[in-house]
Scaffold this motif. Structure first.
Motif, short mmCIF file in Angstrom:
data_model
loop_
_atom_site.label_atom_id
_atom_site.label_comp_id
_atom_site.label_asym_id
_atom_site.label_seq_id
_atom_site.Cartn_x
_atom_site.Cartn_y
_atom_site.Cartn_z
N UNK A 376 0.84 -1.19 0.00
CA UNK A 376 0.00 0.00 0.00
C UNK A 376 0.88 1.24 0.00
N UNK A 377 0.22 2.40 0.05
CA UNK A 377 0.95 3.66 -0.02
C UNK A 377 1.83 3.91 1.18
N UNK A 378 1.38 3.53 2.38
CA UNK A 378 2.18 3.76 3.58
C UNK A 378 3.47 2.94 3.53
N UNK A 379 3.39 1.68 3.10
CA UNK A 379 4.58 0.85 2.99
C UNK A 379 5.52 1.38 1.92
N UNK A 380 4.96 1.92 0.83
CA UNK A 380 5.78 2.52 -0.21
C UNK A 380 6.58 3.69 0.35
N UNK A 381 5.93 4.55 1.15
CA UNK A 381 6.63 5.71 1.72
C UNK A 381 7.77 5.27 2.61
N UNK A 382 7.54 4.22 3.41
CA UNK A 382 8.59 3.73 4.30
C UNK A 382 9.78 3.18 3.52
N UNK A 383 9.51 2.42 2.47
CA UNK A 383 10.61 1.86 1.67
C UNK A 383 11.29 2.94 0.84
N UNK A 384 10.51 3.92 0.40
CA UNK A 384 11.08 5.02 -0.37
C UNK A 384 12.16 5.75 0.45
N UNK A 385 11.86 6.04 1.70
CA UNK A 385 12.83 6.75 2.53
C UNK A 385 14.02 5.88 2.86
N UNK A 386 13.91 4.56 2.67
CA UNK A 386 15.04 3.68 2.93
C UNK A 386 15.97 3.51 1.75
N UNK A 387 15.61 4.05 0.58
CA UNK A 387 16.47 3.93 -0.60
C UNK A 387 17.71 4.80 -0.41
N UNK A 388 18.88 4.23 -0.65
CA UNK A 388 20.14 4.94 -0.44
C UNK A 388 20.72 5.52 -1.72
#
Length: 390
Positions: A376-388
């Motif tokens: 979902x969108x919330x999980x996408x936001x969390x993974x997005x911020x984890x991209x290095x």
């Protein structure tokens, strides 16, 4: 729209039969009954045909909300007639839901106000109105319905999940930071009308003389990263439905809204595109809040399309090179098109792919792409911020 009720139709048929039989066989009693029935139907039509003079105003508070946030509609009905009080049956239309509006003994010059909640549990554009006023005669023979006032849309935007990281693209300043220059000064972008405060040295005098008003150059800073958000709104990309709703598409809309909002927060240029573009929706972004046909309004109105035009869309992206960072948001059915999206890396140095609702990991052949599998969108936001790799 007027219509005879079942009682009215029966009485009208009886009037015709009684009058016909009475005149044909010289029965004055039947003729009298038929005439009385006909007069009753005529009285009912005349009574229901009276058109009350009503002034309807409505306002949404607010008219643009995120999904799940409260919104209310305030409806004011004023009797602008001078002689008769209005006692009517009325209902407002809020999306697919009727809302009763009491108009009992509304005297001339008086008004009544009704306030009710607008459903915002689903993303979309909720049309509210018009007010439908129904009049009936005392005998229940005729009903007459008329609309009053217009329709006001309430825009229910996708939820926006905060993103703390944004792509820096290919253009950076020498110290590694992204320079934020609201009105760049390097490359010509477009012409616009002069507003108070613009520098006169930016006036394009030749165009101003041709159009008859001052026009100024709008420049952009090419060192700023430009983000292109491509929302996959093809029905084949979101095949699963739950109660008629493709949850993967709703999640993709939330991700698109989150990326666009984060880009506006950082003063970065961003373009929102649909895989199957809407004819009436411009590709250029507007106000970050969604006003004036901005990206959030477009996301609220986004619908799944039956056409599979991903090849034409990728060809356009390759040809026009609208930015340096491409964010492609799709569903389970779009996993097979990652090869075509990956081929755009020659034009877009950074390509991010968000896949929503997939039960299996991304297929092979996605080398060089940043792929985010999210439910979902919330999980996408969390993974997005984890991209290095920003």
């Amino acid at each position: 729209m007027s219509a005879l009720t079942a009682r009215g139709v029966g009485l009208l048929v009886a009037a015709v039969v009684l009058l016909g039989v009475g005149f044909r066989f010289a029965y004055p009693e039947l003729t009298l009954l038929g005439a009385a029935a006909g007069i009753a139907v005529g009285y009912a039509l005349a009574t229901a045909a009276w058109r009350p003079r009503l002034e309807v105003t409505r306002s949404a508070d607010p008219d643009r909300v995120a999904r799940g946030e409260p919104a209310a509609m305030t409806l004011t009905v004023r009797n602008t007639g001078r002689l008769r009080a209005a006692s009517l049956v009325a209902e407002d239309r809020c999306g697919d839901r009727p809302v009763p509006v009491p108009l009992l003994r509304l005297r001339p010059g008086r008004d009544t106000t009704v306030r009710y909640d607008v459903p915002t549990h689903r993303r979309g554009v909720v049309p509210v109105g018009p007010l439908r006023v129904t009049r009936r005669d005392p005998l229940g023979l005729v009903t007459l319905a008329r609309p009053y006032g217009g329709t006001v849309p309430v825009w229910v935007h996708p939820r926006v999940h905060p993103l703390h990281a944004v792509p820096t693209g290919a253009g950076r300043s020498l110290d590694g930071r992204v320079d934020r220059v609201p009105h760049g000064s390097i490359t010509f972008d477009s012409l616009r009308e002069y507003v108070v405060g613009d520098e006169l040295r930016r006036v394009h005098w030749r165009t101003s003389a041709r159009v008859g008003e001052l026009m100024v150059r709008e420049n952009v800073d090419t060192s700023l990263p430009r983000i292109v958000v491509l929302l996959d709104n093809r029905a084949v990309a979101h095949p699963e439905r739950r109660d008629g709703v493709a949850e993967s598409f709703e999640s993709a809309c939330e991700a698109a809204a989150s990326v666009v909002t984060a880009a506006y927060r950082e003063d970065l240029p961003v373009v929102l595109l649909m895989a199957d573009p809407e004819p009436s929706a411009p590709d250029a972004t507007g106000d970050a809040t969604g006003h004036g046909g901005g990206p959030l309004d477009r996301l609220a109105a986004a619908r799944l399309a039956d056409d599979d035009v991903i090849d034409a869309t990728t060809a356009r992206l390759r040809r026009e090179r609208l930015g340096d960072t491409l964010v492609f948001l799709t569903g389970p059915g779009g996993r097979d098109d990652l090869g075509a999206v990956g081929a755009l890396r020659a034009a877009y140095p950074s390509v991010v792919v968000g896949i929503f609702g997939a039960t299996e990991p991304a297929p092979a052949g996605t080398a060089g792409l940043v792929v985010i599998d999210a439910p979902d969108g919330a999980a996408f936001a969390a993974e997005w911020d984890g991209v290095r790799r920003w």
